[in-house]
Write a protein that holds these residues in place. Structure first.
Motif, PDB file in Angstrom:
ATOM      1  N   LEU A  84      -6.743   4.283   4.960  1.00  0.00           N
ATOM      2  CA  LEU A  84      -8.028   3.587   4.835  1.00  0.00           C
ATOM      3  C   LEU A  84      -7.914   2.147   5.334  1.00  0.00           C
ATOM      4  O   LEU A  84      -8.801   1.649   6.025  1.00  0.00           O
ATOM      5  CB  LEU A  84      -8.495   3.596   3.374  1.00  0.00           C
ATOM      6  CG  LEU A  84      -9.092   4.909   2.897  1.00  0.00           C
ATOM      7  CD1 LEU A  84      -9.506   4.797   1.423  1.00  0.00           C
ATOM      8  CD2 LEU A  84     -10.307   5.279   3.739  1.00  0.00           C
ATOM      9  N   PHE A  85      -6.808   1.495   4.965  1.00  0.00           N
ATOM     10  CA  PHE A  85      -6.610   0.117   5.408  1.00  0.00           C
ATOM     11  C   PHE A  85      -6.541   0.054   6.936  1.00  0.00           C
ATOM     12  O   PHE A  85      -7.166  -0.790   7.570  1.00  0.00           O
ATOM     13  CB  PHE A  85      -5.325  -0.458   4.791  1.00  0.00           C
ATOM     14  CG  PHE A  85      -5.032  -1.854   5.222  1.00  0.00           C
ATOM     15  CD1 PHE A  85      -5.797  -2.916   4.754  1.00  0.00           C
ATOM     16  CD2 PHE A  85      -3.995  -2.132   6.110  1.00  0.00           C
ATOM     17  CE1 PHE A  85      -5.539  -4.216   5.150  1.00  0.00           C
ATOM     18  CE2 PHE A  85      -3.730  -3.437   6.516  1.00  0.00           C
ATOM     19  CZ  PHE A  85      -4.501  -4.469   6.032  1.00  0.00           C
TER      20      PHE A  85
ATOM     21  N   TRP B  58      -4.373   5.250   0.930  1.00  0.00           N
ATOM     22  CA  TRP B  58      -4.787   3.840   0.993  1.00  0.00           C
ATOM     23  C   TRP B  58      -4.342   3.185   2.280  1.00  0.00           C
ATOM     24  O   TRP B  58      -5.059   2.378   2.847  1.00  0.00           O
ATOM     25  CB  TRP B  58      -4.239   3.058  -0.205  1.00  0.00           C
ATOM     26  CG  TRP B  58      -4.958   3.414  -1.461  1.00  0.00           C
ATOM     27  CD1 TRP B  58      -4.432   4.010  -2.562  1.00  0.00           C
ATOM     28  CD2 TRP B  58      -6.348   3.231  -1.728  1.00  0.00           C
ATOM     29  NE1 TRP B  58      -5.396   4.213  -3.502  1.00  0.00           N
ATOM     30  CE2 TRP B  58      -6.584   3.745  -3.020  1.00  0.00           C
ATOM     31  CE3 TRP B  58      -7.413   2.689  -1.008  1.00  0.00           C
ATOM     32  CZ2 TRP B  58      -7.848   3.732  -3.614  1.00  0.00           C
ATOM     33  CZ3 TRP B  58      -8.670   2.678  -1.598  1.00  0.00           C
ATOM     34  CH2 TRP B  58      -8.873   3.189  -2.883  1.00  0.00           C
TER      35      TRP B  58
ATOM     36  N   LEU C 126       0.814  -1.216   0.000  1.00  0.00           N
ATOM     37  CA  LEU C 126       0.000   0.000   0.000  1.00  0.00           C
ATOM     38  C   LEU C 126       0.849   1.267   0.000  1.00  0.00           C
ATOM     39  O   LEU C 126       0.330   2.363  -0.150  1.00  0.00           O
ATOM     40  CB  LEU C 126      -0.958   0.001   1.197  1.00  0.00           C
ATOM     41  CG  LEU C 126      -2.060  -1.050   1.116  1.00  0.00           C
ATOM     42  CD1 LEU C 126      -2.897  -1.046   2.375  1.00  0.00           C
ATOM     43  CD2 LEU C 126      -2.952  -0.830  -0.079  1.00  0.00           C
TER      44      LEU C 126
ATOM     45  N   ALA D 219      -9.958   0.539   8.420  1.00  0.00           N
ATOM     46  CA  ALA D 219     -10.802  -0.639   8.188  1.00  0.00           C
ATOM     47  C   ALA D 219     -10.411  -1.778   9.127  1.00  0.00           C
ATOM     48  O   ALA D 219     -11.279  -2.439   9.717  1.00  0.00           O
ATOM     49  CB  ALA D 219     -10.697  -1.092   6.732  1.00  0.00           C
ATOM     50  N   ILE D 220      -9.116  -2.013   9.285  1.00  0.00           N
ATOM     51  CA  ILE D 220      -8.665  -3.099  10.174  1.00  0.00           C
ATOM     52  C   ILE D 220      -9.049  -2.796  11.619  1.00  0.00           C
ATOM     53  O   ILE D 220      -9.587  -3.648  12.329  1.00  0.00           O
ATOM     54  CB  ILE D 220      -7.128  -3.292  10.049  1.00  0.00           C
ATOM     55  CG1 ILE D 220      -6.796  -4.110   8.807  1.00  0.00           C
ATOM     56  CG2 ILE D 220      -6.541  -3.960  11.273  1.00  0.00           C
ATOM     57  CD1 ILE D 220      -7.139  -5.582   8.912  1.00  0.00           C
TER      58      ILE D 220
END
Lengths: 265, 247
Positions: free
Chosen positions: A96-97, A93, A76, A100-101
């Motif tokens: 965002l990752f 990104w 990423l 989300a995690i």
């Protein structure tokens, strides 16, 4: 052959890890409260299973969660994905990752669900099960996301932690007293056995991938963030709920008074 | 036997639920964002199966052997034990569960590799093993101390916010004196300690205590033990790092 030897070594290591807690729980059972050991065969079987399970988990972790965390950080932050606009590389990104995690692992965390149900019962329904879970998950998501931002920018970890502590202290002053112990606990509950290694590896991988960052100085801290921010978000959730309830109560009182008024006149 | 099988399947589903969000999020980012073939996916998959199986067996075994005795023991001691035994029990419970905590074992190992790569410790197997052991024992002792503090707080009705805020002040003071390379590891060690094995046993102790003492509200007094257990490791690991660097 080497694999088998390594496996045996891990099993031996985990047996040593489990030994202290077993010895002392059995010791207390027999010598302090003087009760017999229930079902010795079941106990022995259970302990063998615990040791084996712990060994398998640690071997699998080494092969999956650590490599995966690093791989995601590496991919990423790949130059192709970052783009190279006028404002420099774009790390959206990875943020965002991270968010989300943080959110998804926390919302699915069984320990948190258990705590939320208990909190709902003991608070007489004022604290909603879903409200609490979402509040903690938002806190963890902000924590991991902001933690990644810190690694990318290379700001010292303790600035953020000290600022977070200040916010917690201020919130503690104005929060409903009942929620405070629960909020303090919710920080520790979020980070499960599976999440911690993955998030740790993500931080270390990110510090490796960003030029000028040291893994030792910058790579750690994501778990600490994931523990601190749920305290803030749960306290905020309690403050908002309290504000809404008291507003509602005030309105109901106002309406009741308005209805009463004509009769008095 | 049938009962045991049912419990095993239930535990496996629980472990799968722990792992599922990670798999879903990573799969989504791989497919939608990275869009590159995942190298070595077979090894990753095999590892994930091991993680799932290992976690399932670990929790299943704990529920078979340790949790029933441990929980009834914690409850019984909280209700009728003498204060001295209770304090000793609290310390040993914190120490023992933390030494067996898988997340701590894993993260301490990773921290030793990072420290060796950065040259903070010699890059030999012995030096790394020593670092890992030192870190784990420090965290285990600190969780033991945390549970003593938590138990004393419940029994003597000390104020939780005052204690936690004092802890924050100690963390900030230690940050000022501790060597820079231990700070990140120290802050993270707070969150590592409280998971699979610690939380159920600690919760039984807290609830047992709060419900056995008169005028205690399980809501305000039963919670709070975990908060200590995630704060003291930060202080103790920084202390450990400072002592090591002075020697």
């Amino acid at each position: 052959m080497a694999v088998i030897l390594d496996g045996l070594k891990t099993i031996l290591g985990t047996a040593t890890d489990v030994l202290p807690i077993v010895l002392f729980i059995l010791g207390f059972q027999v010598f302090v409260i003087r009760r017999p050991l229930p079902n010795v065969r079941q106990l022995a079987a259970g302990l063998v299973i615990v040791t084996l399970g712990l060994a398998l988990f640690l071997i699998g972790l080494e092969q999956t969660l650590f490599p995966l965390g690093r791989l995601m950080a590496e991919q990423l932050t790949h130059p192709e994905l970052l783009g190279n606009g006028d404002q420099g590389p774009n790390y959206i990104w990875i943020y965002l990752f991270a968010v989300a995690i943080g959110f998804s692992t926390t919302i699915a965390e069984p320990a948190l669900l258990a705590v939320a149900i208990k909190a709902n019962e003991t608070s007489g329904g004022t604290i909603g099960v879903w409200g609490l879970r979402v509040a903690v998950a938002i806190g963890a998501a902000i924590g991991v996301g902001l933690g990644c931002y810190r690694i990318v920018t290379g700001t010292p970890l303790h600035y953020y932690i000290i600022a977070g502590y200040l916010v917690v202290v201020l919130q503690t002053i104005w929060s409903p007293k009942l929620i405070i112990p629960l909020a303090y606990d919710s920080g520790g509950v979020t980070t499960s056995t599976v999440t911690v290694p993955l998030v740790t590896a993500l931080g270390l991988g990110l510090a490796e991938a960003i030029p000028g960052r040291s893994t030792l100085l910058d790579g750690f801290g994501l778990v600490a963030f994931a523990c601190l921010f749920p305290i803030i978000s749960v306290l905020a959730y309690a403050q908002i709920t309290q504000a809404i309830t008291s507003k509602k109560a005030a309105r109901l009182e106002g309406e009741a008074r308005a209805q009463d008024l004509p009769e008095e006149v | 036997m049938k009962e045991a099988l049912k419990n095993f399947v239930k535990t496996a589903l629980g472990a799968a639920r722990d792992l599922a969000p990670i798999v879903i999020v990573i799969a989504f980012f791989q497919i939608a964002v990275v869009q590159a073939p995942l190298d070595g996916w077979l090894g990753l998959f095999a590892g994930a199966v091991l993680v799932l199986l290992g976690l399932t067996l670990f929790i299943f075994g704990l529920e078979l052997a340790l949790f029933p005795i441990g929980e009834s023991l914690a409850f019984a001691l909280a209700r009728q034990g003498s204060a001295a035994w209770l304090v000793i029990f609290a310390f040993l419970l914190g120490f023992g569960t933390t030494v067996a905590e898988p997340a701590l074992t894993a993260v301490a190992g990773e921290a030793s590799k990072v420290a060796a790569d950065a040259g903070a410790i010699p890059d030999t197997d012995e030096a790394r093993a020593e670092y890992v052991l030192g870190l784990r024992l420090t965290v285990a002792v600190s969780v033991g101390v945390a549970l003593i503090l938590g138990v004393l707080r419940i029994v003597l009705a000390w104020s939780l916010p005052v204690m936690i805020i004092s802890g924050y002040v100690l963390v900030i003071m230690m940050t000022a004196v501790a060597p820079a390379e231990i700070i990140g590891v120290a802050y993270d060690s707070g969150g590592v300690t409280t998971s699979t094995i610690t939380v159920p046993l600690v919760a039984a102790l807290g609830v047992g205590l709060a419900s056995s003492i008169k005028d205690r509200n399980p809501m305000t007094d039963g919670f709070g033990l975990i908060a200590f257990a995630s704060l003291t490791p930060i202080i103790f690991v920084m202390l450990y790092g400072s002592v090591i660097s002075w020697l």
